[in-house]
Design a protein around this motif. Sequence first.
Motif, PDB file in Angstrom:
ATOM      1  N   LEU A   1       0.690  -1.346  -0.020  1.00 60.42           N
ATOM      2  CA  LEU A   1      -0.019   0.117   0.095  1.00 60.42           C
ATOM      3  C   LEU A   1       1.094   1.335   0.000  1.00 60.42           C
ATOM      4  O   LEU A   1       1.988   1.281   0.611  1.00 60.42           O
ATOM      5  CB  LEU A   1      -0.835   0.151   1.294  1.00 60.42           C
ATOM      6  N   THR A   2       0.496   2.309  -0.629  1.00 58.54           N
ATOM      7  CA  THR A   2       1.476   3.645  -0.687  1.00 58.54           C
ATOM      8  C   THR A   2       0.866   4.238   0.714  1.00 58.54           C
ATOM      9  O   THR A   2      -0.379   3.854   1.090  1.00 58.54           O
ATOM     10  CB  THR A   2       0.835   4.603  -1.684  1.00 58.54           C
TER      11      THR A   2
ATOM     12  N   ASP B   1      -0.832   6.873   0.897  1.00 60.08           N
ATOM     13  CA  ASP B   1      -2.154   7.536   0.752  1.00 60.08           C
ATOM     14  C   ASP B   1      -3.098   6.300   1.032  1.00 60.08           C
ATOM     15  O   ASP B   1      -4.224   6.744   1.664  1.00 60.08           O
ATOM     16  CB  ASP B   1      -2.195   8.305  -0.443  1.00 60.08           C
ATOM     17  N   GLU B   2      -2.947   5.407   0.329  1.00 59.82           N
ATOM     18  CA  GLU B   2      -3.735   4.053   0.417  1.00 59.82           C
ATOM     19  C   GLU B   2      -3.986   3.649   1.886  1.00 59.82           C
ATOM     20  O   GLU B   2      -5.013   3.380   2.068  1.00 59.82           O
ATOM     21  CB  GLU B   2      -3.341   3.005  -0.547  1.00 59.82           C
TER      22      GLU B   2
ATOM     23  N   THR C   1      -7.653   3.910   3.760  1.00 60.66           N
ATOM     24  CA  THR C   1      -8.317   2.606   3.707  1.00 60.66           C
ATOM     25  C   THR C   1      -8.239   2.147   5.040  1.00 60.66           C
ATOM     26  O   THR C   1      -8.628   0.733   5.275  1.00 60.66           O
ATOM     27  CB  THR C   1      -8.019   1.637   2.565  1.00 60.66           C
TER      28      THR C   1
ATOM     29  N   GLU D   1      -8.941  -5.938   0.749  1.00 56.34           N
ATOM     30  CA  GLU D   1      -9.186  -4.884   0.129  1.00 56.34           C
ATOM     31  C   GLU D   1     -10.210  -4.059   0.856  1.00 56.34           C
ATOM     32  O   GLU D   1     -11.244  -4.516   1.201  1.00 56.34           O
ATOM     33  CB  GLU D   1      -9.797  -5.288  -1.265  1.00 56.34           C
TER      34      GLU D   1
ATOM     35  N   ARG E   1     -12.017   0.011   0.945  1.00 54.59           N
ATOM     36  CA  ARG E   1     -12.216   1.235   0.279  1.00 54.59           C
ATOM     37  C   ARG E   1     -12.340   2.581   1.260  1.00 54.59           C
ATOM     38  O   ARG E   1     -12.380   2.256   2.568  1.00 54.59           O
ATOM     39  CB  ARG E   1     -13.405   1.348  -0.611  1.00 54.59           C
ATOM     40  N   ALA E   2     -11.782   3.681   0.539  1.00 55.91           N
ATOM     41  CA  ALA E   2     -11.831   4.887   1.327  1.00 55.91           C
ATOM     42  C   ALA E   2     -13.455   5.030   2.129  1.00 55.91           C
ATOM     43  O   ALA E   2     -14.279   4.922   1.233  1.00 55.91           O
ATOM     44  CB  ALA E   2     -11.471   6.138   0.557  1.00 55.91           C
TER      45      ALA E   2
END
Length: 210
Positions: free
Chosen positions: A5-6, A8-9, A13, A191, A193-194
């Motif tokens: 994950l970056t 930001d991710e 998340t 996984e 999501r925002a």
Amino acid sequence: MTLNLTPDELLATTRAVRRRLDLSRPVEREVLEECLRLAQQAPTSSFAQNWHFVVVTDPGTRAALGELWRVVARSYVQRRAAAAAADARLARMSDNVHYLADHIHEVPVHVIPCVEGRTDGKPAAAQASRWASIIPAAWSFMLAARARGLGSVWTTFHLRHEREAAELLGIPYERVMQAALIPVAYSIGTEFRAGPRRPLDTMVHWDRWA
Ligand SMILES: Cc1cc2nc3c(=O)[nH]c(=O)nc-3n(C[C@H](O)[C@H](O)[C@H](O)COP(=O)(O)O)c2cc1C
């Protein structure tokens, strides 16, 4: 092993995970220690490092903490029933809280961030600096956990019974405050999501409040 994950991710998340906690998979102590070491890098007032993490894996202790958590969670769900009937998002959250209340004792790890020095009844400024000495560290722990495929959720239900929880855990209640109970487990799938959030301009004030 960390997820790919970056930053930001990771920030976008790291969600409240209640239903997607894998109750059957143990969490390795080394992984928790990695997360806790990263948490130690969070800011702390005047180098105080006046924080503590009680990491509960013992099944009997989790069951006893779960009892305290569950009573408050169930009453929360009941109190919210009318509002939830009119709001799908609230209804989903209530369902998820209900689910976690049924399973809280099965979550393999309960993490209780604590801070030294009670601020009960003290002015807001004293409260703010004391709580800010533990909350960034606890959130860093949750981010580090997410980066390693773990799910968690910030919860405060058990604090209604903080003294009983302190007795259970041997925490010296008179001089140490508990900030939360964070259930931690590997997440089922990685996984996320925002989350939906209000438009930025309803929350941000440039130069002045108005
Ligand atoms: C101060 C605070 C207290 C919370 N207390 C609880 C709690 O007691 N039980 C619970 O299930 N979730 C609790 N939450 C989690 C919130 O409900 C969660 O962050 C919110 O549903 C938003 O989720 P999202 O970030 O995944 O969208 C708490 C969160 C915060 C910041």
